[in-house]
Design a protein around this motif. Structure first.
Motif, PDB file in Angstrom:
ATOM      1  N   VAL A  12     -73.773  62.918 -21.072  1.00  0.00           N
ATOM      2  CA  VAL A  12     -72.348  62.828 -20.746  1.00  0.00           C
ATOM      3  C   VAL A  12     -71.896  64.123 -20.071  1.00  0.00           C
ATOM      4  O   VAL A  12     -72.393  65.200 -20.416  1.00  0.00           O
ATOM      5  CB  VAL A  12     -71.526  62.658 -22.058  1.00  0.00           C
ATOM      6  CG1 VAL A  12     -70.021  62.747 -21.781  1.00  0.00           C
ATOM      7  CG2 VAL A  12     -71.882  61.357 -22.757  1.00  0.00           C
ATOM      8  N   VAL A  13     -70.980  64.004 -19.109  1.00  0.00           N
ATOM      9  CA  VAL A  13     -70.176  65.164 -18.705  1.00  0.00           C
ATOM     10  C   VAL A  13     -68.714  64.788 -18.934  1.00  0.00           C
ATOM     11  O   VAL A  13     -68.275  63.709 -18.520  1.00  0.00           O
ATOM     12  CB  VAL A  13     -70.433  65.574 -17.242  1.00  0.00           C
ATOM     13  CG1 VAL A  13     -69.374  66.562 -16.744  1.00  0.00           C
ATOM     14  CG2 VAL A  13     -71.820  66.207 -17.113  1.00  0.00           C
ATOM     15  N   PHE A  14     -67.999  65.670 -19.619  1.00  0.00           N
ATOM     16  CA  PHE A  14     -66.588  65.419 -19.912  1.00  0.00           C
ATOM     17  C   PHE A  14     -65.714  65.781 -18.718  1.00  0.00           C
ATOM     18  O   PHE A  14     -65.990  66.736 -17.981  1.00  0.00           O
ATOM     19  CB  PHE A  14     -66.132  66.257 -21.114  1.00  0.00           C
ATOM     20  CG  PHE A  14     -66.620  65.754 -22.444  1.00  0.00           C
ATOM     21  CD1 PHE A  14     -66.367  64.458 -22.871  1.00  0.00           C
ATOM     22  CD2 PHE A  14     -67.316  66.604 -23.299  1.00  0.00           C
ATOM     23  CE1 PHE A  14     -66.796  64.009 -24.118  1.00  0.00           C
ATOM     24  CE2 PHE A  14     -67.752  66.172 -24.550  1.00  0.00           C
ATOM     25  CZ  PHE A  14     -67.484  64.868 -24.957  1.00  0.00           C
ATOM     26  N   VAL A  15     -64.620  65.020 -18.566  1.00  0.00           N
ATOM     27  CA  VAL A  15     -63.662  65.229 -17.485  1.00  0.00           C
ATOM     28  C   VAL A  15     -62.285  65.438 -18.120  1.00  0.00           C
ATOM     29  O   VAL A  15     -61.923  64.744 -19.074  1.00  0.00           O
ATOM     30  CB  VAL A  15     -63.621  64.002 -16.549  1.00  0.00           C
ATOM     31  CG1 VAL A  15     -62.704  64.245 -15.368  1.00  0.00           C
ATOM     32  CG2 VAL A  15     -65.019  63.636 -16.090  1.00  0.00           C
ATOM     33  N   SER A  16     -61.513  66.376 -17.585  1.00  0.00           N
ATOM     34  CA  SER A  16     -60.169  66.630 -18.119  1.00  0.00           C
ATOM     35  C   SER A  16     -59.196  65.588 -17.592  1.00  0.00           C
ATOM     36  O   SER A  16     -59.488  64.906 -16.604  1.00  0.00           O
ATOM     37  CB  SER A  16     -59.708  68.024 -17.716  1.00  0.00           C
ATOM     38  OG  SER A  16     -59.284  68.009 -16.367  1.00  0.00           O
ATOM     39  N   PRO A  17     -58.021  65.465 -18.226  1.00  0.00           N
ATOM     40  CA  PRO A  17     -57.022  64.498 -17.726  1.00  0.00           C
ATOM     41  C   PRO A  17     -56.647  64.759 -16.273  1.00  0.00           C
ATOM     42  O   PRO A  17     -56.326  63.831 -15.533  1.00  0.00           O
ATOM     43  CB  PRO A  17     -55.813  64.731 -18.647  1.00  0.00           C
ATOM     44  CG  PRO A  17     -56.394  65.287 -19.901  1.00  0.00           C
ATOM     45  CD  PRO A  17     -57.572  66.120 -19.468  1.00  0.00           C
ATOM     46  N   ALA A  18     -56.722  66.016 -15.825  1.00  0.00           N
ATOM     47  CA  ALA A  18     -56.394  66.329 -14.431  1.00  0.00           C
ATOM     48  C   ALA A  18     -57.562  66.044 -13.495  1.00  0.00           C
ATOM     49  O   ALA A  18     -57.468  66.291 -12.288  1.00  0.00           O
ATOM     50  CB  ALA A  18     -55.971  67.797 -14.323  1.00  0.00           C
ATOM     51  N   ARG A  62     -86.312  67.130 -19.677  1.00  0.00           N
ATOM     52  CA  ARG A  62     -86.468  68.380 -18.922  1.00  0.00           C
ATOM     53  C   ARG A  62     -87.302  68.123 -17.669  1.00  0.00           C
ATOM     54  O   ARG A  62     -87.015  68.667 -16.599  1.00  0.00           O
ATOM     55  CB  ARG A  62     -87.149  69.429 -19.816  1.00  0.00           C
ATOM     56  CG  ARG A  62     -87.075  70.832 -19.255  1.00  0.00           C
ATOM     57  CD  ARG A  62     -88.028  71.770 -19.981  1.00  0.00           C
ATOM     58  NE  ARG A  62     -87.542  72.186 -21.285  1.00  0.00           N
ATOM     59  CZ  ARG A  62     -88.303  72.803 -22.185  1.00  0.00           C
ATOM     60  NH1 ARG A  62     -89.575  73.067 -21.940  1.00  0.00           N
ATOM     61  NH2 ARG A  62     -87.790  73.158 -23.355  1.00  0.00           N
ATOM     62  N   ALA A  63     -88.330  67.294 -17.802  1.00  0.00           N
ATOM     63  CA  ALA A  63     -89.230  67.043 -16.674  1.00  0.00           C
ATOM     64  C   ALA A  63     -88.642  66.036 -15.689  1.00  0.00           C
ATOM     65  O   ALA A  63     -88.734  66.214 -14.467  1.00  0.00           O
ATOM     66  CB  ALA A  63     -90.576  66.539 -17.200  1.00  0.00           C
ATOM     67  N   GLU A  64     -88.054  64.962 -16.215  1.00  0.00           N
ATOM     68  CA  GLU A  64     -87.697  63.828 -15.358  1.00  0.00           C
ATOM     69  C   GLU A  64     -86.211  63.722 -15.058  1.00  0.00           C
ATOM     70  O   GLU A  64     -85.814  62.947 -14.192  1.00  0.00           O
ATOM     71  CB  GLU A  64     -88.181  62.514 -16.004  1.00  0.00           C
ATOM     72  CG  GLU A  64     -89.695  62.480 -16.184  1.00  0.00           C
ATOM     73  CD  GLU A  64     -90.173  61.263 -16.952  1.00  0.00           C
ATOM     74  OE1 GLU A  64     -89.379  60.319 -17.138  1.00  0.00           O
ATOM     75  OE2 GLU A  64     -91.345  61.265 -17.374  1.00  0.00           O
ATOM     76  N   GLY A  65     -85.388  64.460 -15.798  1.00  0.00           N
ATOM     77  CA  GLY A  65     -83.960  64.426 -15.544  1.00  0.00           C
ATOM     78  C   GLY A  65     -83.232  63.416 -16.411  1.00  0.00           C
ATOM     79  O   GLY A  65     -83.849  62.713 -17.224  1.00  0.00           O
ATOM     80  N   VAL A  66     -81.920  63.376 -16.249  1.00  0.00           N
ATOM     81  CA  VAL A  66     -81.070  62.524 -17.083  1.00  0.00           C
ATOM     82  C   VAL A  66     -80.061  61.767 -16.233  1.00  0.00           C
ATOM     83  O   VAL A  66     -79.529  62.291 -15.256  1.00  0.00           O
ATOM     84  CB  VAL A  66     -80.284  63.347 -18.134  1.00  0.00           C
ATOM     85  CG1 VAL A  66     -81.209  63.855 -19.219  1.00  0.00           C
ATOM     86  CG2 VAL A  66     -79.520  64.502 -17.499  1.00  0.00           C
ATOM     87  N   SER A  67     -79.809  60.523 -16.635  1.00  0.00           N
ATOM     88  CA  SER A  67     -78.682  59.774 -16.085  1.00  0.00           C
ATOM     89  C   SER A  67     -77.454  60.137 -16.911  1.00  0.00           C
ATOM     90  O   SER A  67     -77.551  60.282 -18.131  1.00  0.00           O
ATOM     91  CB  SER A  67     -78.959  58.269 -16.182  1.00  0.00           C
ATOM     92  OG  SER A  67     -79.051  57.873 -17.541  1.00  0.00           O
ATOM     93  N   ILE A  68     -76.326  60.333 -16.263  1.00  0.00           N
ATOM     94  CA  ILE A  68     -75.130  60.707 -17.026  1.00  0.00           C
ATOM     95  C   ILE A  68     -73.979  59.757 -16.736  1.00  0.00           C
ATOM     96  O   ILE A  68     -73.955  59.054 -15.713  1.00  0.00           O
ATOM     97  CB  ILE A  68     -74.676  62.161 -16.752  1.00  0.00           C
ATOM     98  CG1 ILE A  68     -74.191  62.320 -15.308  1.00  0.00           C
ATOM     99  CG2 ILE A  68     -75.782  63.158 -17.079  1.00  0.00           C
ATOM    100  CD1 ILE A  68     -73.453  63.631 -15.094  1.00  0.00           C
TER     101      ILE A  68
END
Lengths: 284, 284
Positions: free
Chosen positions: B180-186, B129-135
């Motif tokens: 993670v962020v998910f991406v659709s096939p499109a 929350r404080a320092e952020g995340v690599s995704i």
């Protein structure tokens, strides 16, 4: 439905009506675990046996590896199955399904949770085996090919996260269908929520490639034995039109074994000329 | 990780290390149930409160309806939350997550299983929350739009079948990413396994349309309060390039609240000029 028999991996039976699992087990709060299901019946010498027992233990281990779970305790699951078979009344219930379950265990740490359940094959399932099933085609929202290349989507694992499979079956039942076959966005037939599709096209048995769908042990059994009976079984991409113009089709699964598809979204399918032979092969 | 507190719907606490759930509960063997998770902390008068309590109970009810489960016992879940809040030591652990869980109950019949768990927000989550995340961006194998029109795929429900979400997080961690962020096939950005993406594009906050993805209560909170602070928040289709060329981005979720995205597959993102204001809005 009567309550199932429950066995632990030390080979003892336990009362299934008594709680076994913690509230914070990852199998509960995240559907994070694997299972396998096998048919149990009397063998040639009258003793209870589990059909394709080693193959089911192998698949459980493969599913666990895909989810990066510890390797299942094969000897322990063997003891649990033996305890269930010894306790089962095959005179009263000649056929049953044994389910092997392995979860990641409590979220706050601890051993994986493992047990086996045994329940009779229901009258409804036996009727479907004899009389066949009406099916509806439902979108699955993803392509098998694409999923097959993305291990984080757990292709090929029998995970405990089956809520979509159960929802699809409810959706079908509410519309008067017995079962479902999923279709990919590109229009390829995939599999049922708990079964594998086999289609008779001019005397050849065809089944969708196992990319991103579950490797069926009943299909494996069929593929091993069919050539000896002069029947070809092949993986081939299939579309709804291939099913609708087929000479017949079946859903294969470990418990029900085989159910002929009698209709697809209301369009009747013929009973395949190979139906009797296919059943003879699968019944062995 | 310390074991969570456990409360039942009669308002009593129970020992979480004692089994609560039957081996044949559909929540275990089929991931067939729903949950919701809310942040608990001290309110203005020093008493423990659940943030957006009614909204979480509402969403639990919506999830249950999508799965055709019985309506959750709202008063019972309220009693369980009150018991947890009363027992929690907010001096030792100022923030916690309360999870509400409802399963379909034993497969052979019986009442749904319901309980609530309370666990501290981990040091790691507070650091994110404080320092952020690599995704890392991972394919989800399906399009939100398509899933949204197929109710049997359970779009919008927080079901217990989260094994893919957990696998995606493991996959990312093993490659050195936080989330993670998910991406659709499109090629559309969707959501995180347990979070919602918000992107700053030139001072406008954009988030993917909630078709086939979970309606975020933290986002709802932001959308309600941001206009009063002169900040526009809008649903808009986003592609990876939009994220990579953005002025910053965040993952929102009920427990972590907000974590800035520091990098996407190794490409650094700037910290948005709106970061402080967004946190001020969300902290209220």
């Amino acid at each position: 439905m009567t309550a199932p028999l429950l066995a632990l991996l030390d080979g003892t039976l336990a009362d299934v009506t008594h709680p076994l699992i913690r509230a914070d087990d990852l199998g509960v709060v995240r559907g994070d675990g694997v299972f396998d299901a096998a048919l149990a019946r009397r063998g040639p010498d009258g003793e209870g046996i589990v059909r394709d027992r080693d193959a089911h233990l192998d698949r459980l281990a493969r599913s666990a590896a895909i989810l990066q779970l510890p390797e299942p305790d094969r000897a322990g699951f063997g003891r649990a199955m033996d305890a269930l078979l010894a306790a089962w009344d095959f005179d009263a219930q000649p056929e049953a399904v044994i389910r092997l379950v392995l979860t990641r265990g409590p979220e706050s740490g601890g051993d994986p949770t493992a047990f086996a359940l045994m329940a009779p094959i229901s009258v409804g399932v036996l009727r479907e085996r004899a009389e066949g099933v009406s099916i509806t085609l439902l979108g699955r929202g993803h392509d098998g090919d694409e999923v097959a290349s993305m291990p984080w989507l757990l292709p090929g694992a029998k995970s405990l996260s089956y809520s979509i499979n159960m929802a699809a079956k409810r959706h079908a039942a509410q519309r008067g269908f017995d079962d479902v076959v999923f279709v990919s966005p590109a229009g390829q037939l995939l599999e049922g929520p708990t079964s594998t599709l086999v289609v008779d096209r001019g005397g050849r048995l065809l089944t969708p490639p196992q990319d991103g769908i579950l490797a069926s042990l009943t299909l494996e059994h069929l593929m091993a034995a069919a050539p000896g009976a002069g029947i070809e079984v092949a993986f081939e991409r299939l579309e709804p039109a291939d099913l609708l113009s087929s000479d017949g089709a079946w859903l294969l699964s470990s418990g029900r074994l085989v159910a002929a598809v009698t209709s697809v979204d209301g369009t009747e399918l013929p009973r395949s000329p190979l139906d009797t032979e296919l059943r003879r092969i699968l019944e062995v």
